[in-house]
Every structure is written in structure tokens, then in C-alpha cells.
Design an enzyme around this catalytic site. Structure first.
Site, PDB file in Angstrom:
ATOM      1  N   ARG A  39     -10.522 -18.635   5.116  1.00 47.35           N
ATOM      2  CA  ARG A  39     -11.604 -18.223   6.012  1.00 47.35           C
ATOM      3  C   ARG A  39     -12.446 -19.420   6.465  1.00 47.35           C
ATOM      4  O   ARG A  39     -13.004 -19.406   7.559  1.00 47.35           O
ATOM      5  CB  ARG A  39     -12.490 -17.191   5.321  1.00 47.35           C
ATOM      6  N   GLY A 357      -6.679  -7.784   3.996  1.00 44.62           N
ATOM      7  CA  GLY A 357      -6.965  -8.940   3.153  1.00 44.62           C
ATOM      8  C   GLY A 357      -5.812  -9.271   2.224  1.00 44.62           C
ATOM      9  O   GLY A 357      -5.414 -10.433   2.068  1.00 44.62           O
ATOM     10  N   GLY A 381     -11.398  -5.211   6.340  1.00 39.46           N
ATOM     11  CA  GLY A 381     -12.020  -3.965   6.784  1.00 39.46           C
ATOM     12  C   GLY A 381     -12.128  -3.877   8.291  1.00 39.46           C
ATOM     13  O   GLY A 381     -11.831  -2.836   8.890  1.00 39.46           O
TER      14      GLY A 381
HETATM   15  P1  ADP Z   1      -4.529  -4.768   2.487  1.00 35.54           P
HETATM   16  O1  ADP Z   1      -5.701  -5.441   1.808  1.00 35.54           O
HETATM   17  O2  ADP Z   1      -3.544  -5.743   3.028  1.00 35.54           O
HETATM   18  O3  ADP Z   1      -4.974  -3.741   3.500  1.00 35.54           O
HETATM   19  P2  ADP Z   1      -4.300  -2.795   0.393  1.00 35.54           P
HETATM   20  O4  ADP Z   1      -5.652  -3.200  -0.108  1.00 35.54           O
HETATM   21  O5  ADP Z   1      -4.164  -1.498   1.032  1.00 35.54           O
HETATM   22  O6  ADP Z   1      -3.727  -3.946   1.352  1.00 35.54           O
HETATM   23  O7  ADP Z   1      -3.266  -2.796  -0.810  1.00 35.54           O
HETATM   24  C1  ADP Z   1      -3.009  -3.931  -1.593  1.00 35.54           C
HETATM   25  C2  ADP Z   1      -2.625  -3.545  -2.987  1.00 35.54           C
HETATM   26  O8  ADP Z   1      -1.621  -2.548  -3.012  1.00 35.54           O
HETATM   27  C3  ADP Z   1      -2.070  -4.727  -3.748  1.00 35.54           C
HETATM   28  O9  ADP Z   1      -2.982  -5.111  -4.745  1.00 35.54           O
HETATM   29  C4  ADP Z   1      -0.753  -4.202  -4.340  1.00 35.54           C
HETATM   30  O10 ADP Z   1      -0.574  -4.560  -5.682  1.00 35.54           O
HETATM   31  C5  ADP Z   1      -0.923  -2.699  -4.211  1.00 35.54           C
HETATM   32  N1  ADP Z   1       0.377  -1.988  -4.179  1.00 35.54           N
HETATM   33  C6  ADP Z   1       1.387  -2.159  -3.325  1.00 35.54           C
HETATM   34  N2  ADP Z   1       2.428  -1.373  -3.637  1.00 35.54           N
HETATM   35  C7  ADP Z   1       2.070  -0.670  -4.733  1.00 35.54           C
HETATM   36  C8  ADP Z   1       2.740   0.313  -5.550  1.00 35.54           C
HETATM   37  N3  ADP Z   1       3.966   0.722  -5.296  1.00 35.54           N
HETATM   38  N4  ADP Z   1       2.031   0.795  -6.598  1.00 35.54           N
HETATM   39  C9  ADP Z   1       0.780   0.379  -6.867  1.00 35.54           C
HETATM   40  N5  ADP Z   1       0.127  -0.534  -6.136  1.00 35.54           N
HETATM   41  C10 ADP Z   1       0.754  -1.062  -5.076  1.00 35.54           C
HETATM   42 MG    MG Z   2      -7.032  -4.774   0.228  1.00 36.39          MG
END
Ligand code: ADP
Ligand code: MG
Length: 401
Positions: A39, A357, A381
Site C-alpha cells: 500500500r 485484501g 472492502g
Molecule cells: P478476500 O480478502 O480476498 O476478499 P476473503 O477474506 O473472503 O478473501 O477470504 C480469505 C480467507 O478465506 C483466507 O484466509 C482463506 O484461508 C480462507 N479460505 C479459503 N478457502 C477456504 C476453505 N475451503 N475453508 C476455510 N477457509 C477458506
Molecule cells: Mg479478506
């Protein structure tokens, strides 16, 4: 929307709201160290351009959620030091906005000089729900500047003193980062080349339903992995063992599947799954078909056939939006799906936008070349809310007279 090219900046004091909210960790000596300066690097272009225009730059930023308290571990001091290294000029630090000397410091600045004010969220008015409290802080801040530039894309979805209230008190414009973010999201939301594929993952389906609802009218295919896939599988009548499941969202997901069918949008779910009894990779790990997840086992990554299937769909696309890791990428045993899909996206000729993120962090953690993606959003977000089709106050305020 006005950019910094539309403001008179020569010799002017410019308040720059940046997003420098980098992840930090305490080292062995008790010092806070930045673990990912992405960032900060993303903020350099605007700072350089403001310096070229002979502005005096006063940076406003936050770190973490101190909730109006002065928390030493959330000081911006290490951030000021690192940002100074990246820009190639040392940044003067103002410990307390309320000190009588602050106005003097700012008024004695030279063109091209940079100061940073301590974590703006140490001020409780910054995040107050009460507009008059926020305005009180915004007025204090506005005395320190002749113009306001918003470049912290990670905060444009917030109604906060240093984001929206201050913008109503000074001549205002967007910085280069906000411009780049807007351009990328405008393209994927309003003017995408087709085929258009969205890849969604992450942990909670409830976080992503708004995105699916908005994008389902715009895209050709939605590939679903991560923890959210299991609520989709369950909605189709399959058992998912001990995988993440949001039972209260099953009906909504069923409805989405019907809408997708009506709109001729292809929803692609995992055909195989990497399973284990525990999340930390210490239990045995195996791969099974999507409809054979045993009781007591959790699905923690998409399987290798699914990763290849997703990679194929990405290869055929002209636009790809990716949000959410496809497995628990933080653990090596469950990172392969995310890595295969991210690599396919890096190699594809499609216009690619990464939001979220953790998805951006995954690209760096897995050692992929960031320059191979067209746009990696700095706002988790904020990028989600844009993909949901929401109104973002920090961007809307720039359109006000
Ligand atoms: P972003 O920040 O990119 O929007 P999210 O916050 O929605 O993504 O999700 C990220 C988290 O999802 C990661 O910490 C990852 O470990 C978790 N995750 C991904 N697949 C699974 C799964 N099958 N079971 C549990 N957690 C998961
Ligand atoms: Mg996230």
C-alpha cells in the site's frame, strides 16, 4: 471527476489522504515492522506527482483500529520512515495534530516537502457516527491545507472526517491511485470484453452474495471455490462433511442458481476437493470427488482437476475478475488451487482485475509476478462494495460542487 491535474498546487499546502494501513508485526526488539509495504508503494506515484507540481504535502493516514486512543503499536512513525525511503526524501512527523506547533510546522514547509500526521484514528472524531463530531475534526484539518486530495482507495467506502467531511471544506481531487482503481472497476463493471469470467473464493459465502447478485447480470461464467463453494454444493443436495457451511444462506444460494440458469450464466463448482481433518496441515491430506467428502473431513482447497478446469475457463476469457482465495492458501498443503488459478490468470491475455485484501496478499505470498495482472486493487472492502454496485461516499463526494 477532478484529478490533481485540475487543482492549482504550486506552493500550496495539500492534505493527502492516503491508505498506508500496512500489516505490521513486532520484532524481537519490540519494534513494529512492516510485513507488506504494497500500500505504501501504491501511494508513491501521487506523492511524486504532487512534488513535481511544487506542492507541500501533508499526509493523513490511519493504521489499524485504535478507536480514538493513542496506541503506540499503531503509530505511523515506521510507516513515515519507510514511505520516505520509497519516495527518496525524509518525511517530517507530527506526533499530535492538536499541538500548537502543528500549524507553524505546516506553514513553514517548503515546496516539495512532506510531513505526515500521526494516525488520524487516534482522534475519536475521525470515525464518529455523529456528523458534527466528524466535522469538528475536519475543520481542524482543513486549517492545515489549501487543497485536499483523496488517494486512499482503501477508505473511500467510509464516511469519515479525513475522507468525506474534509472534502467538503477544501478544493478537492482524486489522486493517481484512486484514478487507476476507478478506471479498472469502471471497465469491468460497465464495459467488459467477453467472454467475462468471475472467479470467487474466500471463506464466507455471506460476504460474497452481494457481489454475485450484482455481477450475475453482467458476466458469462462464475467459477466458485474456497469455503463458499460448500454452501453451493449443499444447496445442490451434496454432503460436505465438516467443511465451512452457512446453513442460513442455502435458500439464497438456491435462488441464485435459478437466476443464473435464467440469465444463461454458467456457474462452475469444484469437481474435486482437497480434504483434511484439520486446517493447519498437520493431519493427512487427500483429494476426493466433490460428492465424496467424508464426515469429519473439511474441504480446504479445490482439487487438481478443478484447478485445471478453472484455468481452462480463464484461458478462454477476455475479462476476468478474481476475488477470494480458492483454498486456505496460508497453509502450503492447501495453496495449490489458488496458485494454479492465479498463475493461469497471470498468463492469460484477459484484462484481469484482482479485488480483496487476501487475494492480493496471496499473489505476493505465492511469489507471483504482480505486473502480470492488469489491476490489483489496494482496497479490500472498497473493491467489494464497488463490485456489489454500491455507492461509495469517498468517491461520490468528489462529484459534489
Ligand atoms: P478476500 O480478502 O480476498 O476478499 P476473503 O477474506 O473472503 O478473501 O477470504 C480469505 C480467507 O478465506 C483466507 O484466509 C482463506 O484461508 C480462507 N479460505 C479459503 N478457502 C477456504 C476453505 N475451503 N475453508 C476455510 N477457509 C477458506
Ligand atoms: Mg479478506
Amino acid at each position: 471527476m477532478k484529478t490533481i491535474d485540475d487543482l492549482e498546487l504550486n506552493n500550496q499546502r495539500v492534505l493527502l489522504r492516503a491508505d498506508l494501513n500496512a500489516p505490521m508485526k513486532q520484532d524481537a526488539n519490540g519494534q513494529m515492522q512492516i510485513t507488506d509495504d504494497g500500500r505504501l508503494r501504491a501511494s508513491v506515484t501521487t506523492i511524486n506527482d504532487l512534488r513535481k507540481k511544487n506542492a507541500k504535502i501533508i499526509i493523513l493516514a490511519h493504521l489499524g483500529r485504535p478507536k480514538g486512543e493513542r496506541k503506540p503499536e499503531l503509530s505511523l512513525k515506521p510507516i513515515a520512515k519507510r514511505l520516505g525511503e520509497l519516495v527518496g526524501v525524509s518525511i517530517k512527523f507530527i506526533d499530535d495534530l492538536n499541538d500548537a506547533s502543528t500549524l507553524e510546522t505546516v506553514n513553514s514547509m517548503q515546496s516539495g516537502e512532506i510531513v505526515m500526521i500521526e494516525n488520524i484514528r487516534f482522534e475519536k472524531d475521525e470515525t464518529s457516527k455523529d456528523q458534527t463530531e466528524r466535522q469538528r475534526l475536519a475543520q481542524k484539518l482543513a486549517k492545515l491545507g489549501d487543497a485536499f486530495v483523496i488517494d486512499g482507495f482503501g477508505v473511500v467506502h467510509r464516511e469519515q472526517a479525513s475522507v468525506t467531511d474534509i472534502a467538503r471544506l477544501l478544493p478537492k481531487a482524486s489522486g493517481r491511485l484512486v484514478q487507476a482503481e476507478q478506471k479498472a472497476f469502471d471497465r469491468v463493471l460497465n464495459n467488459p470484453d467477453r467472454p467475462y469470467v468471475v472467479v470467487l473464493g474466500g471463506s464466507k459465502v455471506s460476504d460474497k452474495l452481494g457481489v454475485i447478485n450484482n455481477l450475475i447480470t453482467k458476466v458469462n461464467k462464475i467459477l466458485i471455490g474456497g469455503g463458499m463453494a460448500f454452501t453451493f454444493l449443499k444447496a445442490q443436495g451434496y454432503e460436505v462433511g465438516d467443511s465451512l457451511l452457512e446453513v442460513d444462506r442455502i435458500e439464497e444460494v438456491k435462488q441464485l442458481l435459478l437466476t443464473a440458469k435464467e440469465k444463461n450464466v454458467e456457474i462452475v463448482l469444484p469437481i474435486d476437493i482437497v480434504i483434511s481433518a484439520s486446517l493447519d496441515g498437520t493431519s493427512s491430506v487427500s483429494e476426493v470427488d466433490f460428492d465424496k467428502i467424508p464426515v469429519g473431513q473439511k474441504g480446504l482447497d479445490i482439487g487438481s482437476k478443478t484447478a485445471e478446469l478453472f484455468a481452462d475457463k480463464i484461458r478462454d476469457a477476455k475479462t476476468v475478475v478474481w476475488n477470494g482465495p480458492l483454498g486456505v492458501f496460508e497453509v502450503n498443503a492447501f495453496a495449490k488451487g489458488t496458485k494454479t488459478v492465479a498463475q493461469a490468470l497471470a498468463n492469460s491475455a484477459a484484462y484481469s482485475v484482482v479485488g480483496g485484501g487476501d487475494s492480493a496478499a496471496a499473489i505476493r505470498l505465492l511469489g507471483l509476478d504482480e505486473s502480470k495482472f492488469d489491476h490489483i486493487s489496494t482496497g479490500g472492502g472498497a473493491s467489494l462494495e464497488l463490485l456489489e454496485g454500491k455507492f461509495l461516499p469517498g468517491l461520490a463526494v468528489l462529484e459534489e460542487a
